[in-house]
Design a protein around this motif. Structure first.
Motif, PDB file in Angstrom:
ATOM      1  N   UNK A  28     -10.125  -0.658   1.280  1.00 30.57           N
ATOM      2  CA  UNK A  28     -10.407  -0.967  -0.126  1.00 30.57           C
ATOM      3  C   UNK A  28     -10.448  -2.487  -0.317  1.00 30.57           C
ATOM      4  N   UNK A  29      -9.513  -3.207   0.291  1.00 29.32           N
ATOM      5  CA  UNK A  29      -9.485  -4.665   0.173  1.00 29.32           C
ATOM      6  C   UNK A  29     -10.763  -5.292   0.743  1.00 29.32           C
ATOM      7  N   UNK A  30     -11.316  -4.663   1.765  1.00 30.05           N
ATOM      8  CA  UNK A  30     -12.547  -5.169   2.374  1.00 30.05           C
ATOM      9  C   UNK A  30     -13.812  -4.676   1.669  1.00 30.05           C
ATOM     10  N   UNK A  31     -13.655  -3.735   0.740  1.00 30.32           N
ATOM     11  CA  UNK A  31     -14.807  -3.203   0.018  1.00 30.32           C
ATOM     12  C   UNK A  31     -15.577  -2.138   0.777  1.00 30.32           C
ATOM     13  N   UNK A  32     -14.915  -1.485   1.733  1.00 29.18           N
ATOM     14  CA  UNK A  32     -15.579  -0.431   2.508  1.00 29.18           C
ATOM     15  C   UNK A  32     -15.503   0.905   1.793  1.00 29.18           C
ATOM     16  N   UNK A  33     -16.391   1.807   2.180  1.00 28.14           N
ATOM     17  CA  UNK A  33     -16.380   3.194   1.718  1.00 28.14           C
ATOM     18  C   UNK A  33     -16.064   4.072   2.914  1.00 28.14           C
ATOM     19  N   UNK A  34     -15.670   5.316   2.624  1.00 27.10           N
ATOM     20  CA  UNK A  34     -15.430   6.271   3.695  1.00 27.10           C
ATOM     21  C   UNK A  34     -14.159   7.056   3.486  1.00 27.10           C
ATOM     22  N   UNK A  35     -13.512   7.420   4.595  1.00 25.89           N
ATOM     23  CA  UNK A  35     -12.304   8.239   4.524  1.00 25.89           C
ATOM     24  C   UNK A  35     -11.478   8.062   5.798  1.00 25.89           C
TER      25      UNK A  35
END
Length: 95
Positions: A28-35
Motif C-alpha cells: 500500500x505504501x508503494x501504491x501497488x495493487x494485488x493480494x
C-alpha cells in the motif's frame, strides 16, 4: 506504460509472524495493487501489480520480511490477471 504483474512465493518462517499484514502495509505504501495469502504448505504467495520498478522494489522487500520472519527464498514468475479482475484495486489479504 503497462503494469508489471508478478506472482511471488515466499518460503521460510513466514506464517504466524505478521508477514501478510506487513506485505500489505509495504505494498500500500508503494501504491501497488494485488493480494497476499498463506499457502497450505507454509509459504506465503502474493500477486504484485504496478510499475515495474515498484514491483521490483516490493520483491526486494519480500526477501527481508518483517522482523519476526525468516525468509529462506522468494520465487517469482510473471502473472496474468484473471477475468474476475482480481487486482482491480487496492491490496488485500486473502485467506
Amino acid at each position: 506504460m503497462a503494469d508489471t504483474l508478478i506472482e511471488a512465493r515466499v518460503t521460510g518462517k513466514v506464517q504466524g509472524v505478521w508477514f501478510r499484514a506487513w506485505t500489505r502495509e509495504q505494498a500500500v505504501a508503494l501504491g501497488l495493487r494485488g493480494w497476499v495469502r498463506n499457502e497450505p504448505d507454509g509459504a506465503v504467495r502474493a500477486l504484485l501489480v504496478g510499475p515495474e520498478a515498484t514491483v521490483k522494489r516490493m520483491v526486494d522487500l519480500l526477501h527481508q520480511g518483517p522482523d519476526r520472519a525468516r525468509v529462506d527464498a522468494v520465487e517469482t514468475r510473471s502473472a496474468t490477471i484473471a477475468a474476475d479482475g482480481e487486482s482491480a484495486g487496492g491490496f488485500e489479504i486473502r485467506r
